[in-house]
Design a protein around this motif. Sequence first.
Motif, mmCIF file in Angstrom:
data_model
loop_
_atom_site.group_PDB
_atom_site.id
_atom_site.type_symbol
_atom_site.label_atom_id
_atom_site.label_comp_id
_atom_site.label_asym_id
_atom_site.label_seq_id
_atom_site.Cartn_x
_atom_site.Cartn_y
_atom_site.Cartn_z
ATOM 1 N N ILE A 197 38.755 -40.413 10.346
ATOM 2 C CA ILE A 197 39.581 -39.474 9.572
ATOM 3 C C ILE A 197 38.727 -38.309 9.075
ATOM 4 C CG2 ILE A 197 40.946 -39.194 7.468
ATOM 5 C CD1 ILE A 197 41.867 -42.100 7.838
ATOM 6 N N MET A 198 37.536 -38.623 8.573
ATOM 7 C CA MET A 198 36.634 -37.570 8.104
ATOM 8 C C MET A 198 36.225 -36.640 9.246
ATOM 9 S SD MET A 198 34.157 -39.807 5.602
ATOM 10 C CE MET A 198 32.934 -38.525 5.569
ATOM 11 N N GLY A 199 35.899 -37.246 10.389
ATOM 12 C CA GLY A 199 35.444 -36.446 11.528
ATOM 13 C C GLY A 199 36.527 -35.516 12.049
ATOM 14 N N ILE A 200 37.732 -36.060 12.241
ATOM 15 C CA ILE A 200 38.827 -35.237 12.768
ATOM 16 C C ILE A 200 39.217 -34.152 11.764
ATOM 17 C CG2 ILE A 200 41.255 -35.264 13.463
ATOM 18 C CD1 ILE A 200 40.730 -38.016 14.701
ATOM 19 N N SER A 201 39.260 -34.504 10.471
ATOM 20 C CA SER A 201 39.603 -33.515 9.441
ATOM 21 C C SER A 201 38.569 -32.389 9.399
ATOM 22 C CB SER A 201 39.702 -34.192 8.070
ATOM 23 O OG SER A 201 40.688 -35.198 8.075
ATOM 24 N N ALA A 202 37.281 -32.781 9.418
ATOM 25 C CA ALA A 202 36.216 -31.767 9.391
ATOM 26 C C ALA A 202 36.251 -30.903 10.655
ATOM 27 C CB ALA A 202 34.858 -32.447 9.259
ATOM 28 N N THR A 203 36.590 -31.537 11.795
ATOM 29 C CA THR A 203 36.646 -30.790 13.050
ATOM 30 C C THR A 203 37.789 -29.781 13.041
ATOM 31 O OG1 THR A 203 35.710 -32.675 14.238
ATOM 32 C CG2 THR A 203 36.838 -30.997 15.548
ATOM 33 N N ILE A 204 38.949 -30.193 12.521
ATOM 34 C CA ILE A 204 40.088 -29.268 12.427
ATOM 35 C C ILE A 204 39.747 -28.094 11.513
ATOM 36 C CG2 ILE A 204 42.471 -29.026 11.622
ATOM 37 C CD1 ILE A 204 42.929 -31.916 12.567
ATOM 38 N N ALA A 205 39.074 -28.418 10.397
ATOM 39 C CA ALA A 205 38.649 -27.345 9.490
ATOM 40 C C ALA A 205 37.670 -26.402 10.183
ATOM 41 C CB ALA A 205 38.000 -27.958 8.249
ATOM 42 N N LEU A 206 36.729 -26.984 10.928
ATOM 43 C CA LEU A 206 35.765 -26.164 11.657
ATOM 44 C C LEU A 206 36.455 -25.326 12.730
ATOM 45 C CD1 LEU A 206 32.796 -25.421 12.136
ATOM 46 C CD2 LEU A 206 32.642 -27.373 13.702
ATOM 47 N N LEU A 207 37.510 -25.880 13.337
ATOM 48 C CA LEU A 207 38.251 -25.140 14.366
ATOM 49 C C LEU A 207 38.938 -23.918 13.754
ATOM 50 C CD1 LEU A 207 38.966 -25.269 17.372
ATOM 51 C CD2 LEU A 207 41.023 -26.529 16.753
ATOM 52 N N LEU A 208 39.513 -24.095 12.555
ATOM 53 C CA LEU A 208 40.134 -22.958 11.873
ATOM 54 C C LEU A 208 39.089 -21.897 11.518
ATOM 55 C CD1 LEU A 208 42.588 -24.879 9.486
ATOM 56 C CD2 LEU A 208 43.170 -23.611 11.560
#
Length: 360
Positions: A197-208
Amino acid sequence: MSLQLDLQFFAGEKTEKATSKKRTDERNKGKVAKSQDVNTAILLLFSFIILAVFGTFMKNNMLALYEYTFTEYIHWDVTTNTIVQIFKEVMIQLTKIVAPLMVIAIIAGIAANLLQVGILFTTEPLKFDLKKIDPIKGAKRIFSIRALVELLKSLFKIVFIGVITFAIIWIYKDEMMMQSLKSAESSLSFFGMVTMIMGISATIALLLLSVMDYIYQRYDFEKNIRMSKQDVKDEHKNIEGDPLIKSKIKEKQRQIAMRRMMSEVPSADVVITNPTHYAIAIKYDEIKAIAPIVVAKGTGHLALKIKEVAQAHKIITVENKPLARALYGSVEIDDAIPENFYQAVAEILAYVYQIEKKVN
């Protein structure tokens, strides 16, 4: 003097958008608008997705390898052959475990680059350049505005992603505290879920953030490749050619064409004149063409030259003002005369042949 300096300043100011040629040249040098954050974000996103899909498969294979190691390999005698065999079998199993992740990571990395810059292959950035190791220019890059912007971007990314990951930890803090009362397998499963959950959330934030960074990189790239009005003029001049050089080339071509045309006059059968303003040299070869051909034509000074050459080579000159004007305006050199002139030209050629027959 002041006005002249101002004009030179504005002429050198880079206010114009880059031309297509400038963009192509920059692209060939490997200079394109690109955000490394886009590559990182897409790579991480696909990696976490693969971990979520193939996580159970990878876990089962790792456990199987662990069990086999401590139930079979541990009893083997330590020899060169057994070590080589163990190494081969372990490498095969590890390749099976990480293969899905590695393949998707490679595909994601290629896709991220294609998404930003398309298909681009150039060795220009790999060429040795002393300017790249110039300490003065290196110091300027380190303390430049761009370096400061990159530093602030990095700090913002660290803070932004750090806040997101801390928020997720804070949400699950109570359950984390209770994991000491649960089994190791249950705790590992829980922490694995939280990590995903942390990884996917951080990745989505990084994608934005990477989308915003890509927009900035495009803006900065467009700003850096801007051209001055003088640059645009120089490029246009290089593409079209210097007007002076072009005029000289055209003059040279005219001279070559004129010499070639004049060399054909001695082979003509007749020269039709105006008598001073126009001269049309006509040749008829029934084997090569069905109609007479204009081998030379000219007005004014060129007409006089054609007549001089014709006279020097004893080519008969016939005066016919309307026909000379009409042929000059409607027939190009090396072209056959149109059908509507057949009768008039045939009469002149017949007259010429009669004269030549009498002379002979």
